[in-house]
Design a protein around this motif. Structure first.
Motif, short mmCIF file in Angstrom:
data_model
loop_
_atom_site.label_atom_id
_atom_site.label_comp_id
_atom_site.label_asym_id
_atom_site.label_seq_id
_atom_site.Cartn_x
_atom_site.Cartn_y
_atom_site.Cartn_z
N THR A 77 43.11 28.11 33.12
CA THR A 77 42.95 28.99 34.28
C THR A 77 44.26 29.73 34.58
O THR A 77 45.33 29.13 34.57
CB THR A 77 42.51 28.15 35.49
OG1 THR A 77 41.38 27.39 35.10
CG2 THR A 77 42.16 29.02 36.68
N CYS A 78 44.16 31.02 34.87
CA CYS A 78 45.36 31.81 35.19
C CYS A 78 45.81 31.52 36.61
O CYS A 78 45.09 30.93 37.41
CB CYS A 78 45.08 33.30 35.00
SG CYS A 78 44.05 34.02 36.29
N ASP A 79 47.02 31.94 36.96
CA ASP A 79 47.57 31.67 38.29
C ASP A 79 46.67 32.22 39.40
O ASP A 79 46.42 31.56 40.40
CB ASP A 79 48.97 32.28 38.42
CG ASP A 79 50.01 31.45 37.67
OD1 ASP A 79 49.73 30.25 37.41
OD2 ASP A 79 51.09 31.99 37.37
N SER A 80 46.19 33.46 39.21
CA SER A 80 45.38 34.07 40.26
C SER A 80 44.10 33.28 40.49
O SER A 80 43.69 33.06 41.63
CB SER A 80 45.03 35.51 39.91
OG SER A 80 46.22 36.28 39.89
N CYS A 81 43.46 32.86 39.41
CA CYS A 81 42.21 32.11 39.56
C CYS A 81 42.50 30.70 40.08
O CYS A 81 41.73 30.16 40.87
CB CYS A 81 41.44 32.08 38.25
SG CYS A 81 40.75 33.69 37.82
N LEU A 82 43.62 30.15 39.66
CA LEU A 82 44.02 28.84 40.17
C LEU A 82 44.19 28.89 41.69
O LEU A 82 43.74 28.01 42.42
CB LEU A 82 45.32 28.42 39.49
CG LEU A 82 45.66 26.94 39.38
CD1 LEU A 82 44.52 26.17 38.75
CD2 LEU A 82 46.94 26.77 38.55
N LEU A 121 41.59 39.29 33.62
CA LEU A 121 41.56 40.60 34.29
C LEU A 121 42.54 40.68 35.45
O LEU A 121 43.06 41.75 35.75
CB LEU A 121 40.13 40.92 34.77
CG LEU A 121 39.24 41.50 33.68
CD1 LEU A 121 37.79 41.53 34.12
CD2 LEU A 121 39.70 42.92 33.32
N PHE A 122 42.82 39.55 36.10
CA PHE A 122 43.79 39.61 37.20
C PHE A 122 45.16 40.04 36.69
O PHE A 122 45.92 40.66 37.41
CB PHE A 122 43.87 38.27 37.93
CG PHE A 122 42.72 38.07 38.88
CD1 PHE A 122 42.74 38.67 40.13
CD2 PHE A 122 41.63 37.29 38.52
CE1 PHE A 122 41.68 38.50 41.01
CE2 PHE A 122 40.57 37.13 39.40
CZ PHE A 122 40.58 37.73 40.64
N GLU A 123 45.43 39.74 35.43
CA GLU A 123 46.71 40.14 34.88
C GLU A 123 46.77 41.65 34.64
O GLU A 123 47.83 42.21 34.44
CB GLU A 123 46.99 39.38 33.57
CG GLU A 123 47.38 37.95 33.88
CD GLU A 123 47.41 37.04 32.65
OE1 GLU A 123 47.28 37.56 31.52
OE2 GLU A 123 47.55 35.82 32.85
N LEU A 175 43.28 32.51 27.21
CA LEU A 175 42.27 33.31 27.93
C LEU A 175 41.72 32.52 29.11
O LEU A 175 41.11 31.46 28.93
CB LEU A 175 41.13 33.69 26.98
CG LEU A 175 40.15 34.71 27.55
CD1 LEU A 175 40.77 36.09 27.64
CD2 LEU A 175 38.87 34.75 26.73
N CYS A 176 41.94 33.04 30.32
CA CYS A 176 41.43 32.38 31.52
C CYS A 176 39.90 32.43 31.49
O CYS A 176 39.33 33.51 31.39
CB CYS A 176 41.97 33.07 32.76
SG CYS A 176 41.19 32.53 34.29
N PRO A 177 39.23 31.29 31.56
CA PRO A 177 37.77 31.29 31.44
C PRO A 177 37.08 31.92 32.66
O PRO A 177 35.92 32.28 32.59
CB PRO A 177 37.42 29.81 31.33
CG PRO A 177 38.53 29.11 31.99
CD PRO A 177 39.77 29.93 31.76
N PHE A 178 37.82 32.03 33.76
CA PHE A 178 37.20 32.57 34.98
C PHE A 178 37.25 34.10 35.03
O PHE A 178 36.28 34.74 35.41
CB PHE A 178 37.87 31.98 36.22
CG PHE A 178 37.59 30.52 36.39
CD1 PHE A 178 36.44 30.09 37.02
CD2 PHE A 178 38.48 29.56 35.89
CE1 PHE A 178 36.16 28.73 37.16
CE2 PHE A 178 38.21 28.21 36.02
CZ PHE A 178 37.05 27.79 36.65
N CYS A 179 38.37 34.68 34.63
CA CYS A 179 38.51 36.13 34.81
C CYS A 179 38.74 36.86 33.50
O CYS A 179 38.87 38.08 33.50
CB CYS A 179 39.64 36.43 35.78
SG CYS A 179 41.27 36.08 35.11
N GLU A 180 38.79 36.14 32.40
CA GLU A 180 39.12 36.74 31.10
C GLU A 180 40.41 37.56 31.22
O GLU A 180 40.51 38.67 30.68
CB GLU A 180 37.95 37.55 30.56
CG GLU A 180 36.71 36.67 30.43
CD GLU A 180 35.53 37.33 29.72
OE1 GLU A 180 35.71 38.45 29.24
OE2 GLU A 180 34.45 36.70 29.66
ZN ZN Z 1 41.82 34.13 35.82
#
Ligand code: ZN
Ligand code: ZN
Length: 570
Positions: free
Chosen positions: A72-77, A124-126, A117-122
């Protein structure tokens, strides 16, 4: 006519979205799922045994750890961790969670190198900064006040995110799409401070397409409310394409494509286009007046629409002055202010009562002409041609309505033949004429001429002309009268042929003068329900409007002119 495109409305788009996208088989994810069993590097005790039990959800430490392991990426975390405080951005909150949970665990600290690859946003937040930049670039040439940002995200991707968010994310976590839009919005807002980010009625809707990482702009029209007075006759309200070339431009219209050199719409629109730098314009008036009718009094409300403008607010006072200057006395505008699309509907749908001043001449009428004015309106069976027979100066026939009650009524006037003219004709011409007028066509030229002259309508008795007092009395009594108006022939090509009920609300300021020839000239003001055919109310339209001034005073009424006065609305 309202076709507000909401950014959340991606149903349609889904139909042509690449169906393969978003249905990504999360192989990385599966890998992660298996990690806990074999991986003894994770030093925290598992709260639940992952072999048999469901994995914990955030915000529990085990749940957070699992989010980390998923890549998970920081934004989704931050979005899903359930730990975000009010002042924090999702990204900041995510960074804090990551450092806390992975403390001392080097693999967990760098898990995103392993699972990029963040499974939640692929991820995209980046791309939020990039998307914000694209929006700003696209808006470069627009002077906008209100911006709405929307995103097109494939349905599969939305559904997949929702599934895993509900399984692993903290309860009540923000959904993906609004979070992404909000992340992009806050970057745009911090770069372009003069712009308001709105959720409704924007000047421009910037639509992000996450598949292509592109932005398209939906430029909304600018609307101006105002009122106008038309001071000259011969100007239509709206642009009117040339009848000969249908607007393409020809010799007859001097290549303008317009039937008339000017219109209220153009007189207002051309100066306004310079203010807004728009592409096209549209005029939405509260009712309309005929081309030869002036519009005076308290002005007609309208909403003016500028399509694809470059700016949405202008100096309305200055614009008004310039419109008035350039119109050179043909029209006069006032009350300019900002408007919107919903006001178009209001202005167009307001049934406005109007006052008119009308001037008409009163001449004697013959009995047959009068009969036409008062003939029953819905009489479709009887043929009025049978009435009267001979002995009329002018015969007015109703059209043959037996087969087609919708067929417009026709006037057939029998020409008076002069003996001297007939004598100039050749015999065979006389024979043709005899056949036309249904009289015997045999005999010498002299006989034919005699027979033809007999077909001339004889002198007809005219009804006595009403006196001034009678006319004034009838004008007063017209107040409150319900009219039955069959669609006038002059508008029949664009309106359904119907009999409508309309009321004369009041009549005022009557004046009657007797002319040198004994006829009368009458002027008065009347206020009618919206949609009343006013000229017809006076002349009777060959019996299509009943009662009428003409049928009530039993005289022929010919309208000289008509002005629109007050419009009783707004
Ligand atoms: Zn994400
Ligand atoms: Zn033309």
């Amino acid at each position: 006519m309202v076709d507000e495109t909401t950014p959340d409305d991606d149903e349609d788009w889904m139909q042509y979205a690449n169906s393969g996208f978003g249905s990504t088989d999360y192989s990385l994810w599966d890998e992660v799922e298996e990690q806990p069993e074999e991986n003894t590097q994770f030093d925290e005790p598992e709260q639940l045994d992952s072999h048999t039990e469901e994995i914990s959800r955030a915000p529990s430490p085990a749940g957070l750890k699992h989010l980390l392991r998923m890549g998970t990426c920081d934004s989704c975390l931050g979005r899903l961790g359930g730990k975000k405080s009010f002042q924090q951005t999702a990204e900041e909150s995510g960074q804090l969670i990551r450092s806390t949970i992975s403390e001392g665990n080097e693999r967990l600290m760098n898990i995103r190198q392993e699972i990029p690859l963040c499974p939640f946003c692929e991820n995209l937040f980046e791309e939020a900064s990039l998307l914000a930049e694209l929006i700003q670039d696209a808006l470069e040439h627009y002077d906008i006040n209100k911006l709405q940002i929307g995103a097109r995200i494939p349905k599969d991707q939305i559904e997949q995110e929702e599934l895993i968010r509900k399984r692993y994310g903290a309860g009540g976590s923000d959904p993906f799409k609004p979070s992404l839009v909000s992340a992009v919005s806050s970057i745009v807002k911090s770069n372009l401070e003069s712009i308001d980010i709105v959720n409704d009625k924007p000047d421009v809707l910037a639509l992000i397409d996450v598949l292509t990482l592109t932005v398209t702009l939906d430029i909304r029209s600018a609307y101006i409310y105002g009122r106008y007075r038309k001071l000259a006759r011969g100007i239509p309200q709206t642009r009117w394409p040339c009848r000969a070339c249908k607007g393409r431009g020809c010799q007859r219209c001097e290549q303008t494509g317009q039937q008339y050199p000017s219109s209220v719409q153009d007189l207002i629109g051309e100066p306004l286009m310079k203010f807004f730098d728009g592409k096209e314009h549209a005029f939405h008036g509260m009712g309309r007046e005929d081309i030869d009718v002036r519009c005076l009094g308290s002005d007609r409300p309208f909403v003016f629409e500028i399509k694809e403008p470059k700016r949405w607010s202008i100096d309305y006072e200055e614009a008004m002055n310039i419109v008035n200057q350039e119109a050179n006395g043909a029209i006069e505008v006032s009350h300019f202010r900002v408007s919107n699309r919903s006001e178009v509907v209001r202005v167009k749908d307001t049934p406005a009562e109007k006052s008119y001043t009308i001037r008409f001449l009163v001449e004697p009428i013959s009995q047959p002409e009068y009969d036409v004015l008062v003939a029953p309106l819905d009489m479709t069976k009887e043929d009025v041609q049978q009435r009267g027979g001979r002995g009329r100066r002018k015969q007015r026939h109703r059209g043959d309505k037996k087969d087609n009650p919708k067929k417009p009524l026709q006037k057939i006037e029998l020409e008076i033949l002069e003996e001297s003219e007939l004598k100039k004709l050749k015999k065979d011409e006389l024979v043709v004429l005899c056949e036309e007028r249904s009289c015997l066509s045999k005999g010498t030229k002299a006989v034919l001429i005699e027979q033809l002259l007999e077909t001339n309508p004889g002198p007809v008795e005219m009804l006595p002309l009403p006196d001034e007092a009678a006319v004034l009395d009838i004008i007063e009594k017209l107040e409150g009268v319900n009219l039955a108006q069959r669609t006038p022939e002059r508008v029949a090509h664009r309106r359904a042929d119907l009999v409508r009920r309309r009321r004369v609300i009041e009549t005022n300021n009557p004046s009657v003068e007797t002319l040198d020839n004994g006829n009368l000239a009458v002027e008065f003001t009347l206020r009618c329900e919206s949609g009343t055919y006013v000229k017809e109310t006076v002349h009777g339209d060959d019996g299509r409007t009943q009662p009428s001034m003409a049928s009530l005073i039993k005289a022929k009424c010919t309208v000289e002119w008509l002005d629109v006065g007050d419009i009783h609305a707004d």
